[in-house]
Design a protein around this motif. Structure first.
Motif, PDB file in Angstrom:
ATOM      1  N   ARG A  33      -4.107  -4.924  -5.181  1.00  0.00           N
ATOM      2  CA  ARG A  33      -2.883  -4.307  -4.979  1.00  0.00           C
ATOM      3  C   ARG A  33      -1.904  -4.736  -6.183  1.00  0.00           C
ATOM      4  NH1 ARG A  33      -1.602  -6.443   1.170  1.00  0.00           N
ATOM      5  NH2 ARG A  33      -3.046  -7.969   0.575  1.00  0.00           N
ATOM      6  N   LYS A 111       6.462   3.722 -11.699  1.00  0.00           N
ATOM      7  CA  LYS A 111       5.704   5.285 -11.686  1.00  0.00           C
ATOM      8  C   LYS A 111       4.622   4.917 -12.609  1.00  0.00           C
ATOM      9  CE  LYS A 111       8.265   9.012 -11.545  1.00  0.00           C
ATOM     10  NZ  LYS A 111       9.211   9.915 -11.713  1.00  0.00           N
ATOM     11  N   ASP A 114      -2.174   3.449 -11.792  1.00  0.00           N
ATOM     12  CA  ASP A 114      -3.181   3.584 -10.904  1.00  0.00           C
ATOM     13  C   ASP A 114      -3.705   2.338 -10.472  1.00  0.00           C
ATOM     14  OD1 ASP A 114      -5.116   4.701  -9.463  1.00  0.00           O
ATOM     15  OD2 ASP A 114      -6.243   5.574 -11.196  1.00  0.00           O
ATOM     16  N   ASP A 116      -5.505   1.314  -7.556  1.00  0.00           N
ATOM     17  CA  ASP A 116      -6.645   1.254  -6.953  1.00  0.00           C
ATOM     18  C   ASP A 116      -7.805   1.975  -7.830  1.00  0.00           C
ATOM     19  OD1 ASP A 116      -5.769   3.709  -6.710  1.00  0.00           O
ATOM     20  OD2 ASP A 116      -5.496   3.742  -4.574  1.00  0.00           O
ATOM     21  N   ASP A 118      -8.395   5.070  -8.312  1.00  0.00           N
ATOM     22  CA  ASP A 118      -8.676   6.601  -7.780  1.00  0.00           C
ATOM     23  C   ASP A 118      -8.413   7.823  -8.532  1.00  0.00           C
ATOM     24  OD1 ASP A 118      -6.034   6.859  -7.060  1.00  0.00           O
ATOM     25  OD2 ASP A 118      -6.446   6.948  -5.172  1.00  0.00           O
ATOM     26  N   VAL A 120      -5.353   8.750  -9.197  1.00  0.00           N
ATOM     27  CA  VAL A 120      -3.900   9.106  -8.789  1.00  0.00           C
ATOM     28  C   VAL A 120      -3.057   8.356  -9.092  1.00  0.00           C
ATOM     29  CG1 VAL A 120      -2.848  10.130  -6.805  1.00  0.00           C
ATOM     30  CG2 VAL A 120      -5.191  10.793  -6.796  1.00  0.00           C
ATOM     31  N   LYS A 121      -2.000   8.732  -9.714  1.00  0.00           N
ATOM     32  CA  LYS A 121      -0.803   7.745 -10.037  1.00  0.00           C
ATOM     33  C   LYS A 121       0.093   7.724  -8.832  1.00  0.00           C
ATOM     34  CE  LYS A 121      -1.923   7.902 -14.402  1.00  0.00           C
ATOM     35  NZ  LYS A 121      -2.329   6.594 -15.107  1.00  0.00           N
ATOM     36  N   GLU A 122       0.411   6.313  -8.713  1.00  0.00           N
ATOM     37  CA  GLU A 122       1.238   5.901  -7.569  1.00  0.00           C
ATOM     38  C   GLU A 122       2.542   5.507  -8.026  1.00  0.00           C
ATOM     39  OE1 GLU A 122      -1.253   2.550  -7.272  1.00  0.00           O
ATOM     40  OE2 GLU A 122      -2.991   3.924  -7.018  1.00  0.00           O
ATOM     41  N   GLU A 123       3.494   5.179  -6.966  1.00  0.00           N
ATOM     42  CA  GLU A 123       5.074   4.999  -7.210  1.00  0.00           C
ATOM     43  C   GLU A 123       5.191   3.838  -6.184  1.00  0.00           C
ATOM     44  OE1 GLU A 123       7.674   7.955  -6.813  1.00  0.00           O
ATOM     45  OE2 GLU A 123       6.858   9.260  -8.307  1.00  0.00           O
ATOM     46  N   TYR A 124       5.988   3.017  -6.803  1.00  0.00           N
ATOM     47  CA  TYR A 124       6.364   1.873  -6.008  1.00  0.00           C
ATOM     48  C   TYR A 124       7.930   1.528  -6.071  1.00  0.00           C
ATOM     49  CZ  TYR A 124       1.479   0.655  -6.071  1.00  0.00           C
ATOM     50  OH  TYR A 124       0.140   0.801  -5.952  1.00  0.00           O
ATOM     51  N   ASN A 261       4.794   0.902  -0.406  1.00  0.00           N
ATOM     52  CA  ASN A 261       3.709   1.407  -0.795  1.00  0.00           C
ATOM     53  C   ASN A 261       2.402   0.135  -0.798  1.00  0.00           C
ATOM     54  OD1 ASN A 261       1.736   3.410  -0.943  1.00  0.00           O
ATOM     55  ND2 ASN A 261       2.055   3.669  -3.418  1.00  0.00           N
TER      56      ASN A 261
END
Length: 280
Positions: A33, A111, A114, A116, A118, A120-124, A261
């Motif tokens: 995380r 922004k 990634d 994890d 996988d 796919v880009k993540e946002e927090y 997230n």
């Protein structure tokens, strides 16, 4: 009869202390995380947001930085783009001319990460509001020979609102409360709407070389007016890092912050008041 009871008890005790077996317990790792450490204040300075990844319980190395993220802080009107420090990867900084304003809520957005892996880009994101703080009138230092320490006492008028504070102490311009587990964090229930009249907010202990004070040393008290949620976060974090009793304590766990997230950590915005004094 007593002899029989004695022999039974002796047998039980012997079995308890003789039946030992080495056991290897396999602890599974959870998913990785994002960890966020972000602060934004009313000071005109470089404000920083540090991004790292969680690691295994037995991983003793420095936390892995998260590089290449897009990090912004916005008040809903103006947006500040933070720049990653090339000498300290994972640390994102505002321009030195940046400062927060009382009464505004600040939105942190992260922004292009990634965590994890996988693909796919993540946002927090997280939000925090800056509340007003009264100027400290003065501080005083009183030596307690019984505890062999100097007590730092604060004189300030507390407003009649519900307020929460964090107290940092400097000695000769060096921050003594330099980890989040050291500052005092409190609410104002004891003195809400009243003059504090020298309430103790910290100690300089003789047993600690960096804290031991002498006549002529300059002491500075720095007060943060923090949110209720951040006060709760810091107190839980301090409790989690204190020594615990194995039989009566729960398993170690991450303290819940305000990052979305599933990330851990905290983004906090706060106002600051300072006051200096000299050891006599």
């Amino acid at each position: 009869m007593n002899r029989i009871i004695y022999l039974i008890l002796l047998s039980i005790v012997t079995m308890l202390f003789s039946c030992t077996e080495k056991m290897d317990i396999q602890l599974d790792d959870t998913y990785t995380r994002l960890v966020v450490e972000g602060r934004f204040s009313t000071d005109t300075t470089v404000h920083k947001v540090r991004l790292t990844k969680t690691s295994s319980y037995f991983y003793n190395n420095t936390a892995l930085p998260v590089s290449g993220a897009i990090v912004t802080i916005s008040d809903g009107v103006n947006t500040i783009l933070l720049t990653e420090n090339p000498l300290h990867l994972g640390v994102y900084e505002t321009p030195a001319s940046t400062y927060g304003m009382i009464g505004k809520t600040y939105h942190l957005l992260i922004k292009n990460v990634d965590i994890d892996g996988d693909g796919v880009k993540e946002e927090y994101s997280a939000n925090s509001t800056i509340y007003p703080i009264n100027k400290v009138d003065s501080i005083a230092m009183k030596y307690d020979p019984h505890f062999e320490s100097w007590e730092v006492k604060c004189y300030v008028l507390d407003p009649p609102t519900e307020d929460y504070y964090l107290f940092n102490i400097y000695k000769n311009h060096v921050l003594l409360t330099d980890t989040i587990t050291e500052p005092l964090v409190v609410d104002d229930k004891m003195y809400n709407g009243n003059y504090t009249n020298g309430i103790g907010v910290g100690y300089l202990r003789d047993e600690k070389p960096d804290e031991k004070a002498f006549p002529g040393d300059t002491i500075e008290l720095e007060i943060w007016r923090i949110t209720k949620e951040f006060q709760k976060f810091v107190m839980e974090l301090q409790d989690a890092t204190r020594p615990s009793t194995p039989l009566f304590s729960g398993p170690p766990a991450n303290v819940k912050g305000n990052i979305s997230n599933g990330a851990v950590g905290y983004f906090t915005a706060y106002s600051i008041s300072r006051c200096k004094g000299v050891i006599r």
